[in-house]
Design an enzyme around this catalytic site. Structure first.
Site, short mmCIF file in Angstrom:
data_model
loop_
_atom_site.label_atom_id
_atom_site.label_comp_id
_atom_site.label_asym_id
_atom_site.label_seq_id
_atom_site.Cartn_x
_atom_site.Cartn_y
_atom_site.Cartn_z
N LYS A 126 22.76 66.19 -25.77
CA LYS A 126 22.73 66.86 -24.87
C LYS A 126 21.71 67.51 -24.32
CE LYS A 126 26.63 69.32 -22.89
NZ LYS A 126 27.66 68.98 -22.93
N ASP A 166 26.86 69.03 -17.19
CA ASP A 166 28.21 70.00 -17.35
C ASP A 166 27.53 71.37 -16.61
OD1 ASP A 166 28.74 70.85 -21.04
OD2 ASP A 166 27.75 72.40 -20.50
#
Ligand code: 2IT
Length: 450
Positions: A126, A166
Site C-alpha cells: 500500500k 485508492d
C-alpha cells in the site's frame, strides 16, 4: 486465547502505540487466527507472527510540486511493501491529507490477507501521500503525480510491486502516474500499475469491480440464508467509485441503495439512488466537482439531507459501510442493532471499530461480513488486469465480470470452509482471516526463514 498470539498483539501495541489503526488491524486479524496457531506449533518456533506484522520494507519519499500560482509545496510519499510471499506486492495508493504511516501500514497488512483470498498470486502493499487533492486543478494533480512517480519508479515494476488507486487516486491519477513511469523507464511496462485507462491496458470492469464484487458477495450471503437480493434496501456510505459500483449492480439486481454520505452529512433517498442512471451518474459528477460534499445530491434531487450525521440510524435490510476506516463506532452499531438489521456487510477497509465489530458479531441472528473479503473484487480485477497486460491481450467486459463472480463466490466458500474447519460456524470474519492467513503462512514457511 493462545499465549503466543496474545504476546505478539501486546508487543505490537506497545511498540507501535503511536500507530492506532495498525494496532487495531493486527489485533483483529491475529485474534481470528489464534486457532490456526494452536494447531501449528511450528509457527511459534520460527516466530512467524512477529515476522508477519513487520513489513518487508516500508519507505517514505519527498514529493515536491508547484501549484498554479507558482508556489512550491512539499509532501510525504509512502510505499509499504508488506508481504511478498505469494506474489509481487500489490495494493493501492491513497492521496489524502490525513495519510499517516499507521494508515498505510494498516492498509498494507489488510491487503496481504485480502489478496491471498482472491486466489491470485499477489503480495500485499500500500502507499500514498499526505496530499489533499480537494480543490486542486488538473495541472496541479498532474505535476504532483509526476513528482510522486519520479521518486517511486525505481522501487516498483510488473514483477516487483504493482500500485493501483485508492481514495484520492482514480483513473486520472493512474494515467499521469503511468505516463511518468513510461517516460522514466523508456519502456512499455503497463503491468506496473492497475486501474489504467482502457486505451493503454486498463481492464474493462475494473472501475466497477469493487462495488460489483461486494454485491456478488452479498448475494452469496443471502443465498446461504435462503433470501433474495430483489427488493432489499441498502444503506451505503461515501459517494465515490465503490459506492457508485454498488448502486449500479444493486439496480441491475432489483435492490435499492437509499443512503449516501460525505464529510458534510448523509442523504436519504427512499426511491433509491440506484433508481435511475441520472442519479447514479451524478455520483461521478459530485466526485469530480471537487466540493467533497453530499448535500449537492439532496439539493439536486430534492431528498432529505442530515447535516453532520451518519446514515447508520436509517432502517434498512442491509448496511454496507463503504466510505472509510472507523466510520462505524459503538453508538452507530447500537442503532444498527436497534433497527433489526440482519446483514452488516463491510465494504471500506476496516470501517468498523474493533469494539463495535465484536458487538455486532455477538448479536444473535446478525450476519457480519468483513471488508477484506467483501471488497476483494477490486484488487482481484487488478490481478486480472495484470494477467491481460502480461499476455498482451484484452478480455471482454463479460469475461472479466464472469471471472469476478467466480472469485467472489470462491472467497465466500473458502471463508465458510475455513471457519467450519475450526468449529466456528458461519463466521465470515474469522473464516476470511483464517483462509487468507493460511496461504501466506504456508508460503512463508516453505520459503524458509528470512
Ligand atoms: O483496497 C484495495 O484493495 C484497493 N485500493 C485496490 C488495490 C488494487 O491493487 O487494485
Amino acid at each position: 486465547m493462545n499465549a503466543y498470539v496474545s504476546s505478539v498483539i501486546e508487543y505490537v501495541k506497545k511498540k507501535y502505540a503511536n500507530e492506532p489503526e495498525f494496532c487495531q488491524t493486527v489485533e483483529e486479524v491475529l485474534t481470528s487466527i489464534a486457532p490456526v496457531v494452536d494447531a501449528h506449533p511450528e509457527y511459534q518456533k520460527v516466530d512467524l507472527l512477529t515476522r508477519m506484522v513487520e513489513p518487508e520494507r516500508m519507505f517514505t519519499f519527498r514529493v515536491v510540486w508547484c501549484d498554479d500560482a507558482g508556489q512550491w509545496h512539499t509532501n510525504t510519499g509512502y510505499r509499504c511493501q508488506f508481504n511478498g510471499a505469494i506474489g509481487p506486492y500489490k495494493g493501492g495508493l491513497r492521496f489524502q491529507a490525513n495519510v499517516t504511516p499507521s494508515i498505510i501500514k494498516f492498509l498494507g497488512f489488510e491487503q496481504t490477507f485480502k489478496n491471498s483470498l482472491t486466489g491470485l498470486p499477489m503480495g500485499g502493499g500500500k502507499g500514498g501521500a499526505d496530499f489533499d487533492p480537494a480543490g486542486k486543478s488538473d495541472a496541479e494533480i498532474m505535476r504532483f503525480c509526476q513528482s510522486f512517480m519520479t521518486a517511486l519508479y525505481r522501487y516498483i515494476g510488473p514483477d516487483v510491486d504493482v500500485p493501483a488507486g485508492d481514495m484520492g487516486v482514480g483513473a486520472r491519477e493512474i494515467g499521469y502516474l503511468f505516463g511518468q513511469y513510461r517516460r522514466l523507464k523508456g519502456a512499455w511496462e503497463n503491468g506496473v500499475l492497475t486501474g489504467k485507462g482502457f486505451t493503454f491496458g486498463g481492464s474493462l470492469t475494473r472501475p466497477e469491480a469493487t462495488g460489483y464484487g461486494s454485491i456478488y458477495y452479498l448475494q452469496e450471503v443471502l443465498k446461504h440464508e435462503g433470501e433474495d437480493i430483489k427488493g432489499k434496501t441498502i444503506a451505503c456510505a461515501g459517494f465515490g467509485n465503490v459506492t457508485w459500483g454498488i448502486c449500479k449492480k444493486a439496480r441491475d439486481l432489483g435492490a435499492k441503495v437509499v443512503t449516501l454520505s460525505g464529510p458534510d452529512g448523509y442523504i436519504y433517498d427512499p426511491d433509491g439512488v440506484s433508481e435511475s442512471q441520472e442519479k447514479i451518474d451524478y455520483l461521478v459528477e459530485m466526485r469530480n466537482n471537487g466540493h467533497d460534499r453530499v448535500k449537492d445530491y439532496a439539493d439536486k434531487f430534492g431528498v432529505e439531507f442530515h447535516a453532520g450525521e451518519k446514515p447508520w440510524g436509517v432502517k434498512v435490510d442491509v448496511v454496507m459501510p463503504s466510505a472509510m476506516q472507523n466510520d462505524v463506532h459503538m453508538e452507530d452499531a447500537k442503532k444498527i442493532v436497534a433497527n433489526g438489521v440482519k446483514y452488516y456487510i463491510e465494504v471500506a477497509n476496516m470501517p468498523t471499530t474493533n469494539d463495535a465489530l465484536q458487538y455486532l458479531m455477538g448479536q444473535k441472528g446478525m450476519i457480519v461480513a468483513p471488508s477484506k473479503a467483501v471488497n476483494a473484487g477490486g484488487v482481484a480485477v487488478s490481478g486480472l488486469e495484470m494477467s491481460q497486460n502480461s499476455e498482451r491481450l484484452v478480455w471482454s467486459a463479460e469475461e472479466v465480470d464472469e471471472k469476478l463472480q467466480g472469485i467472489m463466490k470462491n472467497i465466500h466458500a473458502m471463508s465458510v470452509a475455513a471457519a467450519e474447519e475450526y468449529g466456528l460456524g458461519y463466521n465470515l470474519v474469522a473464516g476470511a482471516n483464517i483462509a487468507g492467513f493460511k496461504k501466506v503462512a504456508t508460503a512463508m514457511m516453505e520459503q524458509g526463514c528470512f
